[in-house]
Design a protein around this motif. Structure first.
Motif, short mmCIF file in Angstrom:
data_model
loop_
_atom_site.label_atom_id
_atom_site.label_comp_id
_atom_site.label_asym_id
_atom_site.label_seq_id
_atom_site.Cartn_x
_atom_site.Cartn_y
_atom_site.Cartn_z
N THR A 166 16.99 93.43 37.13
CA THR A 166 16.41 92.61 36.16
C THR A 166 15.81 91.51 37.04
OG1 THR A 166 18.39 93.14 34.86
CG2 THR A 166 17.16 90.77 34.63
N ARG A 167 14.65 91.27 36.70
CA ARG A 167 13.54 90.35 37.40
C ARG A 167 13.63 88.91 36.78
NH1 ARG A 167 12.04 95.31 37.45
NH2 ARG A 167 11.65 96.39 39.42
N LEU A 168 13.90 87.88 37.65
CA LEU A 168 14.02 86.50 37.01
C LEU A 168 13.06 85.48 37.76
CD1 LEU A 168 18.12 86.36 36.98
CD2 LEU A 168 16.49 86.74 35.16
N ILE A 169 12.45 84.75 36.84
CA ILE A 169 11.38 83.80 37.57
C ILE A 169 12.01 82.31 37.26
CG2 ILE A 169 9.11 82.78 37.27
CD1 ILE A 169 8.42 85.45 36.37
N PRO A 170 12.14 81.53 38.06
CA PRO A 170 12.82 80.07 37.97
C PRO A 170 11.76 79.29 37.13
CG PRO A 170 12.08 80.46 40.30
CD PRO A 170 11.91 81.78 39.82
N CYS A 171 12.17 78.64 36.30
CA CYS A 171 11.54 77.49 35.58
C CYS A 171 11.06 76.58 36.61
CB CYS A 171 12.48 76.77 34.81
SG CYS A 171 11.43 75.66 33.71
N PRO A 172 9.66 76.47 36.23
CA PRO A 172 8.84 75.65 37.42
C PRO A 172 9.10 74.09 37.29
CG PRO A 172 7.49 76.07 35.43
CD PRO A 172 8.61 76.80 35.19
N GLY A 173 10.07 73.65 36.40
CA GLY A 173 10.74 72.28 36.53
C GLY A 173 9.93 71.57 35.26
N HIS A 174 10.27 70.27 34.98
CA HIS A 174 9.55 69.32 34.04
C HIS A 174 9.26 68.14 34.50
CE1 HIS A 174 10.99 72.69 31.64
NE2 HIS A 174 12.13 72.47 31.94
N THR A 231 16.05 72.14 28.82
CA THR A 231 15.52 71.04 28.66
C THR A 231 14.85 71.17 27.04
OG1 THR A 231 13.47 71.48 29.40
CG2 THR A 231 14.98 70.49 30.96
N LEU A 232 14.62 72.29 26.34
CA LEU A 232 13.93 72.13 25.37
C LEU A 232 12.49 72.19 25.43
CD1 LEU A 232 16.87 71.13 22.87
CD2 LEU A 232 16.55 73.50 23.71
N GLU A 233 11.78 71.92 26.55
CA GLU A 233 10.63 71.69 26.68
C GLU A 233 9.83 73.02 26.89
OE1 GLU A 233 9.35 68.74 29.40
OE2 GLU A 233 11.39 67.68 29.17
N ASP A 234 8.48 72.92 26.37
CA ASP A 234 7.71 74.26 26.21
C ASP A 234 7.09 74.36 27.95
OD1 ASP A 234 8.13 75.13 23.85
OD2 ASP A 234 6.04 74.23 23.29
N LEU A 269 8.66 87.49 29.62
CA LEU A 269 7.42 86.49 29.83
C LEU A 269 6.36 87.46 29.72
CD1 LEU A 269 8.35 84.20 33.05
CD2 LEU A 269 8.40 83.75 30.60
N LEU A 270 6.36 89.00 29.97
CA LEU A 270 5.20 89.69 30.19
C LEU A 270 4.83 89.85 28.53
CD1 LEU A 270 5.66 92.38 32.88
CD2 LEU A 270 4.03 90.58 32.88
N LYS A 271 5.89 90.07 27.69
CA LYS A 271 5.69 90.23 26.30
C LYS A 271 5.06 89.08 25.79
CE LYS A 271 9.76 93.29 25.56
NZ LYS A 271 10.93 93.65 25.17
N ARG A 272 5.23 87.67 26.27
CA ARG A 272 4.75 86.45 25.50
C ARG A 272 3.50 86.38 25.84
NH1 ARG A 272 8.93 83.03 23.53
NH2 ARG A 272 7.25 81.68 22.96
N LYS A 321 1.96 84.72 22.76
CA LYS A 321 2.14 83.24 22.76
C LYS A 321 2.37 82.64 24.09
CE LYS A 321 5.30 79.80 20.21
NZ LYS A 321 6.60 79.60 19.46
N PRO A 322 1.30 81.74 24.59
CA PRO A 322 1.13 81.32 25.93
C PRO A 322 2.26 80.47 26.26
CG PRO A 322 -0.32 80.29 24.58
CD PRO A 322 0.07 81.23 23.86
N MET A 323 2.97 79.86 25.51
CA MET A 323 4.11 78.78 25.68
C MET A 323 5.43 79.42 25.45
SD MET A 323 2.37 76.23 26.97
CE MET A 323 3.31 75.06 27.22
N ILE A 324 6.45 79.07 26.32
CA ILE A 324 7.85 79.38 25.88
C ILE A 324 8.85 78.15 26.18
CG2 ILE A 324 8.15 80.31 28.45
CD1 ILE A 324 9.87 82.44 27.18
N GLU A 325 9.76 78.18 25.55
CA GLU A 325 10.79 77.14 25.49
C GLU A 325 11.58 77.30 26.55
OE1 GLU A 325 12.35 74.42 22.06
OE2 GLU A 325 13.91 76.05 22.47
N CYS A 326 11.73 76.18 27.43
CA CYS A 326 13.00 76.35 28.46
C CYS A 326 14.25 75.88 27.74
CB CYS A 326 12.91 75.22 29.46
SG CYS A 326 14.09 75.19 30.62
N PRO A 327 15.41 76.74 27.68
CA PRO A 327 16.81 76.30 27.01
C PRO A 327 17.43 75.37 27.55
CG PRO A 327 16.87 78.74 28.03
CD PRO A 327 15.52 77.91 28.44
#
Length: 824
Positions: A537-545, A574-577, A559-562, A566-572
Motif C-alpha cells: 500500500t503506497r501512502l503520500i503524506p498530506c502536504p500540510g495546511h 483538518t477537513l480542508e481541500d 489520488l490517481l483515481k481522483r 476531481k483535482p481536489m481532495i479533502e484532508c480528513p
C-alpha cells in the motif's frame, strides 16, 4: 449477439461466447478477428486456415492454452491475449514476448513431449532438520554428523504418478541453508509454481521456527505454490500448531505433517502427500517442444559447472534446436533456475553457469567471512583472492559480478578493488542529521515522500536497493537505510526501512526534487516487483495546511483515481481541500501534461530557471523512454526509439528550410531517420552514423503516426548543455539543427490524416490502431521502427548506440560517453 462481418473483418467482442465452431475456419479471407471479452476456454485448430489474418484479439477470455496452430498464421502482425489464465505457453516464455511465443508454439506444432520434472523447495530455520528430511525421503539412513547446509544443496527424488501408471515424476529438491544471512540469496531461487516443504522443529515450537516469517516470504515470492508444513523431531515432543488459523491466512497451505527423521515415523505419509501435490503442479507434465526437451536434458546432464556460450549453443544445435529458438530456450532455462546466463550483461555473458547451486556456495563464503563481518561489509580484492583461491582469476571476477548482479554487493566508486557487501552493513544507524538537513539551507526548498506499507519486509529490503542505487552513495548507510545524493548534491534522498512497523519510506528534498524522486522510486518498485505476492500500500503524506504539517497520509491509488476526475481532495484531519495534481506533480508520470506545460513556461526564463529546467527536462525525457519499458524488453521490438526525421536535401548538419508541402517530400521518398542518444536530459544526435533512408516514407509515417505525435511533445525540450558527446561546434548550431528537425517533423505530422487515408490497411491504421489501446498502437510502431533499422543496418551498429538496462529498470540506448555512467 452483436457482430460485424465484412469481407475481411469479424468483430465478436463481448458476446459471452463459450466456444467457436470449427466452421469458422471457412472464412479464409479474414484479416481481422476480434474475440475480446468472451468466455472462450479454447480455440479450434481450424484457425490455422486464416492464412490472411493480420490482427487477432483474444484478450480477457478463459483460455488456459494458446493453440500451436497460431504459429501457422504467417501474416499475423498484431495480436493480443492478455487477461487469460494461461498455463501454456508457460510464463517464462510469455515473458519473452510474442516472437518467443510463436517460436515455442511453432516447435510444439511440429512435435511436443510432456516433461515430468518439477521443483520441491525445503525451507525453514537453520538446524530444524531439512537435510536429514531430504535424506529420509530418499530412503537414506539417519546421520547425526551432517554438516550445516551452506547455500543450497540439490538432490533428486522420484515418485510414481498417482494416476498415470506409466509415468515416473522427478522432483529436484532444493535444500536451502536456513541461517538468516542466506535468506537474501535464496530469494533468487525460490521460484513460483514449485512445491514448498516448510520445515520446523516440534521440540522448539512453531514460534521459534518462525513459521509466519517463512509463510510471508513464500507468499510474497511464490504466491501460486502449494505448501506442506512438516514438523520434525516428533519423537521428542508433539507438534502443536494453530493450523486452522494458518490456513485461513495462508490458503497455499495444503496440510501439516509430522515426521521423525531418526526413526522414519511419518515419512511414508509425507511421501504420499508429496506425490499428490507434485502431480498437480503446473510444471509437472508440461508440454515441451521435443527438440527443446532433448536439448534441456542433455544440458542438465553435462558434468561441467560452467561452459562457454558457444559450447552451450552447440549442445542445443546438436539436438535440433535452431538458431532462432536457442535464445528463447536459454532464457526459459534461466528463468526455471536450471542455468544462470545473463545474455545482455557484457560482464557476465561470457559464461553459462550450469550448476546454480555452485554459485551460492562461493557467495556464501563471502557472506559468512569473519573479515567481511568485522569490517562491516568491506570485501577487498585481496580478501577475494584468499577466500576464493581455488578458483581461477576469471571465475573470481565472474562471481564478484554475479554478487553485483544479485544486488548483494557493489564496487565502491573510490576504489574498484573494494566492494561493499550490503547484507553485512551495520545494524546501528549513523548520525546523518547534519547531512540530511543540508538542503534546507537553500532558498528554494521542497520535499517529496512516499511510504510503502508492506505485509512483510522480506530479506533483501532495503539492502538490494542500497546496492542498486550505489552510484548516488554518500557513504552514509546501514542495514535498514541510506542517504543518497545527486551528482551536484543539490538533492538528497533518505531511504528508510522499519521492519517491525512493516514499511519502507523514500523521502527526497532539495530545490526541485521531482526528477531524483521519480528515479529512486522506480528503483524501489523494481525491487518490490521481485515479490509478486507482496501486499503493498503506497501512502503520500498530506502536504500540510497554511504552513503547518499534517499527520494524514493519502492512499496513492485513490489520488490517481481522483487526478483526472476531481483535482481536489479533502484532508480528513483538518477537513480542508488539498490539490491532487500538486501532490503528484512530476514524480508520477500521469502529471506529464503539467510537467510539459511548466517546461514551456521556464524554458526562456533565464538563469533563475536553469536548475528546474535541467531537472524537469531529464524527468520528461526519461519518463518518455520508460513508457516503452515492456516493448524494449522484447526481442521483436527492442531498438533505439528516439529519432528525428530529416529531408534528404538538408545540409550536413540537418539544417534547411521546411518545405511548404511536407507531403511532397514524403511522396518523393526524400526522408531520412536520424537516431538520438537517449541520456535523460541530454538527448542528442549520434556522432557517427545512425542516419537511414526511409524507402516508403508515406507508408512508414502512417504506421508510426501515434508514436511520432507523442515523441515530438518531448523532443522539443531536447536541447541540453553542449558536451563532448556532440559532433557539432557549439550550442547555437545545435539549436538551429533541432529547430529545423522539429519544424520538419511538425510539418510531416500535419499530413498524417491524409497519409492514413492513403494507407488504411497498414498495421496501425483503422481497427488495429484504435485510440482506446495506445500501448498496443505504440508497441506496433516500435516493431515498424525495428523492421526499418534491421533492413538498413544489418549489423545493428545503430550509430554506436548501446542498449543499457539501468539499475532502475529503464532501457536506454546511449552513446559511449553516456553509457559510462552505468558501468561504474
Amino acid at each position: 449477439m452483436s457482430t460485424m462481418l465484412l469481407d475481411t473483418t469479424l468483430n465478436l467482442r463481448y458476446n459471452n461466447l463459450t466456444a467457436l465452431p470449427s466452421e469458422i475456419g471457412k472464412i479464409t479471407s479474414l484479416k481481422e478477428l476480434d474475440l475480446r471479452g468472451n468466455q472462450l476456454t479454447s480455440l479450434p485448430p481450424e484457425i490455422a486456415r486464416f492464412a490472411n489474418l493480420r490482427s487477432l484479439d483474444i484478450g480477457h477470455n478463459n483460455l488456459t492454452a494458446l493453440p500451436p496452430e497460431l504459429s501457422q498464421l504467417s501474416k499475423l502482425v498484431s495480436w493480443e491475449f492478455e487477461g487469460n489464465p494461461l498455463i501454456s505457453p508457460p510464463p517464462e516464455i510469455i515473458k519473452q514476448g510474442k516472437n518467443a511465443i510463436l517460436e515455442y508454439l511453432g516447435k510444439l506444432f511440429e512435435k511436443g513431449t510432456r516433461q515430468w520434472i518439477s521443483k520441491m523447495l525445503l525451507v525453514g530455520q537453520g538446524g530444524v532438520g531439512k537435510t536429514a528430511l531430504s535424506r529420509a525421503l530418499r530412503g537414506e539412513r539417519f546421520r547425526t554428523d551432517l554438516d550445516t547446509t551452506h547455500g543450497i544443496e540439490i538432490r533428486t527424488l522420484e515418485f510414481k504418478h498417482p494416476t498415470e501408471s506409466s509415468v515416473t515424476m522427478q522432483l529436484n529438491t532444493w535444500d536451502f541453508g536456513g541461517q538468516e544471512i542466506y535468506h537474501a540469496t535464496h530469494q533468487f531461487f525460490l521460484t513460483n509454481r514449485s512445491l514448498f516443504l516448510l520445515v520446523w522443529n516440534a521440540r522448539h515450537g512453531f514460534e521459534q521456527g518462525r513459521l509466519y516469517y517463512w509463510l510471508d516470504a513464500i507468499q510474497a515470492l511464490a504466491p501460486d505454490s502449494p505448501i506442506l508444513l512438516v514438523a520434525t523431531q516428533i519423537d521428542e515432543r508433539d507438534a502443536d500448531l494453530p493450523l486452522a488459523d494458518l490456513r485461513a491466512k495462508y490458503p497455499q497451505i495444503v496440510d501439516s505433517y509430522t515426521v521423525s527423521n531418526k526413526t522414519g515415523q511419518g515419512i511414508k505419509e509425507l511421501r504420499h502427500a508429496i506425490t499428490n501435490a507434485a502431480a498437480k503442479l503446473p510444471l509437472m507434465g508440461e508440454q515441451w517442444p521435443t527438440a527443446w526437451l532433448n536439448a534441456a536434458n542433455a544440458i542438465r546432464a553435462m558434468p561441467e559447472k560452467h561452459v562457454a556460450p558457444q559450447k552451450f549453443f552447440n549442445a542445443m544445435a546438436s539436438h535440433g534446436v535452431t538458431d532462432t529458438s536457442q535464445r528463447v530456450l536459454t532464457q526459459w532455462l534461466h528463468e526455471l533456475g536450471d542455468i544462470l546466463y545473463f545474455a545482455d550483461h557484457p560482464e557476465l555473458n561470457d559464461l553459462v553457469i550450469l550448476k546454480p547451486q555452485w554459485v551460492t556456495e562461493y557467495i556464501s563464503k563471502a557472506l559468512e567471512s569473519d573479515e567481511v563481518i568485522n569490517q562491516q561489509g568491506i570485501f577487498t580484492r585481496d580478501h577475494m583472492y584468499r577466500l576464493w583461491r581455488d578458483l581461477d582469476p576469471s571465475m573470481r571476477e565472474h562471481f564478484l559480478r554475479l554478487m553485483e548482479r544479485f544486488d548483494l554487493s557493489y564496487r565502491t566508486l573510490e576504489s574498484r578493488d573494494v566492494s561493499l557487501v550490503v547484507e553485512r552493513l551495520p545494524l546501528e544507524k549513523p548520525d546523518y542529521t547534519k547531512l540530511w538537513e543540508t538542503p534546507r539551507a537553500v532558498e528554494e526548498f521542497h520535499e517529496i515522500s512516499l511510504k510503502f506499507r508492506l505485509n512483510t519486509i522480506p530479506a533483501g529490503i532495503p539492502t538490494w536497493f542500497i546496492a542498486r542505487a550505489h552510484r548516488f552513495t554518500t557513504h552514509t548507510h546501514w542495514r535498514n537505510g541510506a542517504v543518497f545524493a545527486e551528482s551536484d548534491r543539490k538533492h538528497l534522498a533518505l531511504a528508510l526501512a522499519l521492519p517491525h512497523d512493516r514499511y519502507l519510506q523514500l523521502t527526497v528534498r532539495g530545490p526541485y526534487p521531482h526528477n531524483f524522486f521519480a528515479l529512486l522510486k522506480d528503483g524501489i518498485e523494481l525491487i518490490l516487483a521481485r515479490f509478486p505476492g507482496l501486499q503493498v500500500t503506497r501512502l503520500i503524506p498530506c502536504p500540510g495546511h497554511n504552513g503547518k504539517p499534517c499527520t494524514h497520509e493519502f492512499d496513492y491509488e485513490l489520488l490517481l483515481k481522483r487526478l483526472h476526475i476531481k483535482p481536489m481532495i479533502e484532508c480528513p484531519v483538518t477537513l480542508e481541500d488539498v490539490s491532487v495534481p500538486e501532490m503528484l506533480f512530476g514524480w508520477d508520470w500521469n502529471t506529464r501534461d503539467a510537467v510539459l506545460e511548466r517546461l514551456d513556461v521556464i524554458e526562456h526564463m533565464g538563469e533563475e530557471s536553469l536548475v528546474e529546467l535541467k531537472e524537469l527536462r531529464a524527468l520528461a525525457q526519461r519518463e518518455f523512454t520508460n513508457a516503452f519499458r515492456r516493448d524494449q524488453s522484447l526481442i521483436e521490438s527492442h531498438c533505439p526509439n528516439i529519432f528525428v526525421l530529416r529531408p534528404r536535401d538538408a545540409d550536413a548538419n540537418g539544417i534547411r528550410k521546411v518545405l511548404q508541402d511536407a507531403k511532397t517530400t514524403i511522396a518523393g521518398r526524400q526522408i531520412d531517420l536520424q537516431l538520438y542518444c537517449q541520456a535523460p536530459g541530454f538527448w542528442h544526435p549520434t556522432k557517427l552514423g545512425g542516419r537511414y533512408q526511409i524507402d516508403e516514407p508515406a507508408k512508414w509515417i502512417a504506421a508510426t503516426a501515434p508514436y511520432l505525435q507523442r515523441l515530438i511533445t518531448v523532443l522539443k525540450y531536447a536541447s541540453p548543455i553542449v558536451g563532448p558527446w556532440f559532433n557539432l561546434l557549439d550550442k547555437a548550431t545545435y539549436d538551429k539543427v533541432l529547430k529545423a528537425d522539429l519544424d520538419f517533423l511538425n510539418a510531416v505530422i500535419k499530413q498524417i490524416p491524409d497519409l492514413e487515408k492513403e494507407h488504411p490497411d497498414f498495421e496501425l491504421s483503422g481497427h488495429v490502431g484504435r485510440a482506446d489501446d495506445p500501448e498496443r498502437v505504440e508497441g506496433a510502431a516500435l516493431r515498424a521502427l525495428r523492421a526499418l533499422l534491421d533492413e538498413k543496418d544489418t549489423r545493428q551498429e545503430w550509430g554506436g548506440l548501446r542498449k543499457v538496462l539501468t539499475p532502475e529498470g529503464h532501457y536506454l540506448w546511449l552513446c559511449n560517453h553516456h553509457a559510462q555512467e552505468y558501468l561504474r
